[in-house]
Every structure is written in structure tokens, then in C-alpha cells.
Design a protein around this motif. Structure first.
Motif, PDB file in Angstrom:
ATOM      1  N   ASP A 103      37.564  10.162 -17.476  1.00 32.69           N
ATOM      2  CA  ASP A 103      37.172  11.550 -17.223  1.00 32.69           C
ATOM      3  C   ASP A 103      36.670  12.181 -18.525  1.00 32.69           C
ATOM      4  OD1 ASP A 103      36.899  14.223 -16.582  1.00 32.69           O
ATOM      5  OD2 ASP A 103      39.000  14.503 -16.000  1.00 32.69           O
ATOM      6  N   PRO A 104      35.351  12.429 -18.636  1.00 29.27           N
ATOM      7  CA  PRO A 104      34.804  12.987 -19.882  1.00 29.27           C
ATOM      8  C   PRO A 104      35.397  14.334 -20.288  1.00 29.27           C
ATOM      9  CG  PRO A 104      33.043  12.196 -18.465  1.00 29.27           C
ATOM     10  CD  PRO A 104      34.317  12.134 -17.663  1.00 29.27           C
ATOM     11  N   SER A 105      35.987  15.058 -19.354  1.00 22.41           N
ATOM     12  CA  SER A 105      36.582  16.349 -19.701  1.00 22.41           C
ATOM     13  C   SER A 105      38.038  16.216 -20.151  1.00 22.41           C
ATOM     14  CB  SER A 105      36.492  17.313 -18.513  1.00 22.41           C
ATOM     15  OG  SER A 105      37.300  16.857 -17.440  1.00 22.41           O
ATOM     16  N   ASP A 106      38.592  15.028 -20.077  1.00 23.69           N
ATOM     17  CA  ASP A 106      39.987  14.808 -20.469  1.00 23.69           C
ATOM     18  C   ASP A 106      40.079  14.645 -21.985  1.00 23.69           C
ATOM     19  OD1 ASP A 106      42.593  13.365 -20.969  1.00 23.69           O
ATOM     20  OD2 ASP A 106      42.688  13.524 -18.781  1.00 23.69           O
ATOM     21  N   PRO A 107      41.054  15.285 -22.621  1.00 28.36           N
ATOM     22  CA  PRO A 107      41.213  15.145 -24.080  1.00 28.36           C
ATOM     23  C   PRO A 107      41.428  13.705 -24.548  1.00 28.36           C
ATOM     24  CG  PRO A 107      42.507  16.980 -23.277  1.00 28.36           C
ATOM     25  CD  PRO A 107      41.987  16.269 -22.062  1.00 28.36           C
ATOM     26  N   VAL A 108      41.951  12.848 -23.685  1.00 32.58           N
ATOM     27  CA  VAL A 108      42.145  11.447 -24.059  1.00 32.58           C
ATOM     28  C   VAL A 108      40.784  10.762 -24.236  1.00 32.58           C
ATOM     29  CG1 VAL A 108      43.068   9.213 -23.288  1.00 32.58           C
ATOM     30  CG2 VAL A 108      44.430  11.293 -23.033  1.00 32.58           C
ATOM     31  N   HIS A 109      39.845  11.108 -23.407  1.00 30.14           N
ATOM     32  CA  HIS A 109      38.483  10.595 -23.541  1.00 30.14           C
ATOM     33  C   HIS A 109      37.912  11.014 -24.900  1.00 30.14           C
ATOM     34  CE1 HIS A 109      34.492   9.330 -22.032  1.00 30.14           C
ATOM     35  NE2 HIS A 109      34.046  10.366 -22.720  1.00 30.14           N
ATOM     36  N   TRP A 110      38.134  12.262 -25.270  1.00 29.46           N
ATOM     37  CA  TRP A 110      37.689  12.777 -26.569  1.00 29.46           C
ATOM     38  C   TRP A 110      38.379  12.019 -27.717  1.00 29.46           C
ATOM     39  CZ3 TRP A 110      40.447  15.572 -30.384  1.00 29.46           C
ATOM     40  CH2 TRP A 110      39.656  16.108 -31.397  1.00 29.46           C
ATOM     41  N   LEU A 111      39.693  11.770 -27.584  1.00 29.98           N
ATOM     42  CA  LEU A 111      40.418  11.026 -28.618  1.00 29.98           C
ATOM     43  C   LEU A 111      39.828   9.628 -28.801  1.00 29.98           C
ATOM     44  CD1 LEU A 111      44.224  11.730 -28.059  1.00 29.98           C
ATOM     45  CD2 LEU A 111      42.890  12.222 -30.108  1.00 29.98           C
ATOM     46  N   GLU A 112      39.508   8.971 -27.694  1.00 28.77           N
ATOM     47  CA  GLU A 112      38.918   7.631 -27.773  1.00 28.77           C
ATOM     48  C   GLU A 112      37.602   7.681 -28.550  1.00 28.77           C
ATOM     49  OE1 GLU A 112      38.333   3.413 -26.585  1.00 28.77           O
ATOM     50  OE2 GLU A 112      40.028   4.693 -27.035  1.00 28.77           O
ATOM     51  N   GLN A 113      36.782   8.670 -28.266  1.00 29.00           N
ATOM     52  CA  GLN A 113      35.512   8.820 -28.983  1.00 29.00           C
ATOM     53  C   GLN A 113      35.747   9.087 -30.470  1.00 29.00           C
ATOM     54  OE1 GLN A 113      33.770  11.981 -26.649  1.00 29.00           O
ATOM     55  NE2 GLN A 113      32.331  10.530 -25.733  1.00 29.00           N
TER      56      GLN A 113
END
Length: 175
Positions: A103-113
Motif C-alpha cells: 500500500d503506497p499510502s502506508d508508512p511501512v511502504h515509505w520506510l522500505e523506500q
């Protein structure tokens, strides 16, 4: 000193979460006191690292428990979740992390990036470059120590990792 994530039990994972919270509080205080650029970036990187380590440690613990082969060599969350899929192992903890990653809106997605960008040699010394809107206008100041939304993103990521850890521990056996 903190235990290595590979050896972590739920107490070790919560310890990493605690360190992320402490570093985030220190980062916020340093921003208010006009801290130096290297210190701010180091604190920001420390928060990202510790939050990411919680999730990586959780997946590695699950991989050991379920006997997932070749998980030790994986650096990223995406790769770790793929190992479970390749092994045909279904685990609630992994599904939680995988759903967050997709889910691109999930903070975990942001952390991975963020962590993948930091693994790039150029990313080791600076935060990722600001994005541009469709007109090519820079949305963030590339010379700023931190982007205006960085602290809020880090706080949101901390809350999300804490939430995921609580949900994942409910899925796992008693550690």
C-alpha cells in the motif's frame, strides 16, 4: 547496547521501537534548537533504521520459526516476504507486513523506500531528493536538513510499526 535484530525476541523488537522513539524525540528537540545538519541527518537515519529493524527482526524471527530457507541473506522487507511466498509458507505476521508494503499510502511502504535509498552509495550522506509536481516544480527544498513533513512522516511510521508489531505478536506463538 542493543541486541542484534537477528537474535531478537519480542523484547528485542520492542527495544528497537523504544530507541526509535528516543531518537525521534531527540531529533525534534534538535530541530527546535537549530541542530547541525550532520546530526539531524544522523538522527533521522537512526529513527528509520530502528523502525525498519523492528519489522526485519519480526520477519526473520518468523522465518526461523517456520523454517524458511535462505532468509539470512535478505536485506529488505520485500525480499524477506518473497522468501515466505517462494517457500509456500503462510504466516499472519508476514501477511500484515506484506499488506503494508503493497500500500503506497502506508508508512511501512515509505520506510522500505527510505532504507532502499539509503543503501545506494549516494544516499548514505543525504536524504532522498525532493519530488516534483507535474509542472516540474520542486516540492521540498533540497538544501533543507529535513523536509517539512519528515518529522510527521517519522511519527506516523513509528505509530504504524508499533501497531503492526502488536498485531503480529498476537498472530505468533508466545515468544
Amino acid at each position: 547496547m542493543s541486541r542484534m535484530v537477528r537474535e531478537s525476541t519480542s523484547g528485542g523488537l520492542r527495544e528497537r521501537l523504544y530507541f526509535a522513539r528516543v531518537l525521534l524525540d531527540e531529533l525534534s528537540a534538535d530541530i527546535d534548537d537549530d541542530g547541525s545538519r550532520p546530526r539531524l541527518l544522523a538522527l533521522r537515519g537512526g529513527v528509520v533504521f530502528h523502525l525498519y529493524s523492528v519489522l526485519a527482526g519480526l520477519l526473520r524471527h518468523c522465518a526461523r520459526s517456520y523454517g524458511v530457507p535462505d532468509h539470512e541473506a535478505c536485506l529488505g522487507l520485500t525480499e524477506l516476504t518473497r522468501r515466505f511466498s517462494d517457500a509456500g509458507v503462510r504466516a499472519g505476521e508476514v501477511a500484515l507486513v506484506n499488506n503494508a508494503l503493497s500500500d503506497p499510502s502506508d508508512p511501512v511502504h515509505w520506510l522500505e523506500q527510505q532504507l532502499q535509498a539509503a543503501l545506494d552509495t549516494g544516499g548514505m550522506a543525504r536524504r532522498p531528493q525532493p519530488s516534483e509536481d507535474e509542472l516540474g516544480v520542486t516540492l521540498e527544498d533540497p538544501d533543507a536538513e529535513l523536509a517539512p513533513g519528515d518529522i510527521e512522516r517519522l511519527r506516523t511510521a513509528l505509530a504504524r510499526v508499533d501497531e503492526l508489531l502488536g498485531e503480529a505478536l498476537a498472530h505468533g506463538d508466545e515468544w
